[in-house]
Design an enzyme around this catalytic site. Structure first.
Site, PDB file in Angstrom:
ATOM      1  N   THR A   1       0.852  -1.184   0.000  1.00  0.00           N
ATOM      2  CA  THR A   1       0.000   0.000   0.000  1.00  0.00           C
ATOM      3  C   THR A   1       0.886   1.232   0.000  1.00  0.00           C
ATOM      4  O   THR A   1       1.936   1.247   0.645  1.00  0.00           O
ATOM      5  CB  THR A   1      -0.948   0.009   1.218  1.00  0.00           C
ATOM      6  OG1 THR A   1      -1.772   1.185   1.159  1.00  0.00           O
ATOM      7  CG2 THR A   1      -0.193   0.005   2.530  1.00  0.00           C
TER       8      THR A   1
ATOM      9  N   HIS B   1       2.785 -11.646  14.147  1.00  0.00           N
ATOM     10  CA  HIS B   1       3.887 -12.214  14.943  1.00  0.00           C
ATOM     11  C   HIS B   1       3.638 -13.679  15.312  1.00  0.00           C
ATOM     12  O   HIS B   1       4.543 -14.376  15.787  1.00  0.00           O
ATOM     13  CB  HIS B   1       4.081 -11.390  16.216  1.00  0.00           C
ATOM     14  CG  HIS B   1       5.471 -11.436  16.760  1.00  0.00           C
ATOM     15  ND1 HIS B   1       6.481 -12.163  16.168  1.00  0.00           N
ATOM     16  CD2 HIS B   1       6.024 -10.864  17.853  1.00  0.00           C
ATOM     17  CE1 HIS B   1       7.597 -12.032  16.869  1.00  0.00           C
ATOM     18  NE2 HIS B   1       7.340 -11.236  17.902  1.00  0.00           N
TER      19      HIS B   1
END
Length: 409
Positions: free
Chosen positions: A318, A370
């Site tokens: 993006t 994560h």
């Protein structure tokens, strides 16, 4: 003959859509292949097109949720045939021509002065258009045009008094199905992933120099301009080969790791954010990627893109820099595990070989899940992107230095 115009299917898994907006009014005479309405699903916006010319009868209201395949409107083709017959038998007498010319002359004399904004005037000048050209291009007056004029008239009346008008109006409109789905997905990402963001900065000097030196030749050969996004897309495809975990995703209790790279490019459209997919970016050249980005972005903005072109994707990029963003933390596009955020290019003083130099710098942000991507891989991936952009020659050597390729290392 009555022809039924049905709701098109955006994709196999979609059974319901929302009728976003009618582009014609009930009872209008429409032409064949004319766009009639916009249909919104939770993934894309499509248009309904007239399969034949005739008088339209609208069966579905704006904002209604309808099933795919149901009737949106009907077209009476006989009505169009009668209109054509009248046009063919219309007398072409000289007297009629004279009256027509006189009438046009009177209209021109009586036409009030048209107020034009600076932006509109600039657009007209750039495209060699006059006020008459613009007025002639308005085929019909609809509800919105009348409301707009009423708003102007009211403001003129209020403005004629000595007091400044106090405007406290509130506009309400229903969220589109696409934006509602996007909202739900964004909230789900925040709640269902262990999202972290790591940052770095990249010197854009080399890439900017390449664009400046070869832009003319590139356009002459390909017919379109060379942008920054294709460099980053290629860099991502190569960097993911060094850090394949960043290209993985969680499916239940399994980790899915594709051996291909399908990069989603976030595109802002009037209906919201869409993410068309550049498939097999790892095997494409810079020019092929640039062409793919251009074509998909145009389709997305013109509502011609298909659900298939928006589905899938293993990684997303993006670019908030196009709107002037200096730094941000992009949100992961599920079920992917990471997203790269590009930002505005700003000249800043940086240390280069012991000297302070002014360089065009861009902040990069990598948001990642994560649960599946460790800090080592996330930081290493972003450093590899930085290396490839600052040494763009490595984009054609799969991330290796020219010396190592020369020596066969």
């Amino acid at each position: 003959m009555i022809i039924e115009i049905k709701i098109p299917t955006p994709g196999e898994s979609i059974t319901e859509v929302e009728l976003g907006k009618w582009l014609v009014e009930d009872g209008d005479i429409v032409e064949k292949n004319q766009e009639l309405a916009e249909v919104e699903s939770d993934k894309a916006t499509l248009t309904i097109v007239a399969s034949d010319a005739g008088k339209i009868s609208i069966k579905v209201n704006e904002g209604d949720t309808v099933e795919v395949g149901s009737i949106a409107s009907t077209i009476d083709t006989e009505f169009a045939k009668e209109i054509n017959k009248k046009e063919e038998t219309k007398p072409q007498a000289k007297e009629g021509k004279v009256k027509e010319l006189v009438s046009e002359s009177l209209v021109e004399k009586e036409q009030p002065k048209i107020r034009t904004t600076a932006v509109a005037q600039k657009m007209m000048d750039e495209n060699n258009l006059s006020v008459d050209d613009v007025l002639q291009g308005l085929h019909r007056i609809g509800k919105k045009e009348v409301e707009a004029v009423l708003g102007i008239s009211d403001s003129m009346i209020v403005g004629s008094s000595n007091k400044k008008p106090s405007l406290r109006s509130v506009k309400r409109e229903k969220m589109s199905m696409l934006r509602r789905k996007l909202s739900a997905r964004l909230v789900a990402v925040k709640n269902e992933t262990a999202m972290l963001t790591t940052f770095n900065e990249v010197d854009m000097s080399r890439v900017m120099a390449i664009r400046k030196e070869y832009q003319t030749m590139f356009v002459e050969k390909n017919g379109f301009k060379l942008g920054f996004m294709s460099f980053f897309t290629k860099a991502v495809a190569i960097a993911l080969q060094f850090h394949p975990t960043v290209n993985s995703m969680i499916d239940g209790e399994e980790i899915v790791a594709p051996d291909y790279v399908d990069v989603g490019i976030a595109v802002q459209t009037p209906k919201g954010l869409m993410v068309p997919i550049i498939r097999n970016a790892e095997s494409k050249s810079i020019s092929e990627i640039e062409l793919g980005i251009k074509e998909l972005a145009e389709k997305a903005r013109s509502k011609k893109i298909s659900v298939e072109e928006l589905s899938g994707g293993t990684f997303t990029i993006t670019n908030g820099g196009t709107f002037g963003s200096l730094l941000s933390t992009p949100i992961i596009n599920p079920p992917q595990s990471a997203i790269l955020g590009m930002h505005n290019i700003v000249e800043r003083p940086v240390a280069v070989d012991g000297q302070v130099l002014v360089r065009p710098m861009m902040y990069l942000a990598l948001s990642y899940d994560h649960r599946i991507i460790d800090g080592k891989d996330s930081v290493g991936f972003l450093l590899k992107i930085k290396e490839l952009i600052e040494h763009p020659d490595r984009l054609v050597t799969d991330g290796k230095t020219l010396e190592s390729v020369l020596l066969g290392l």
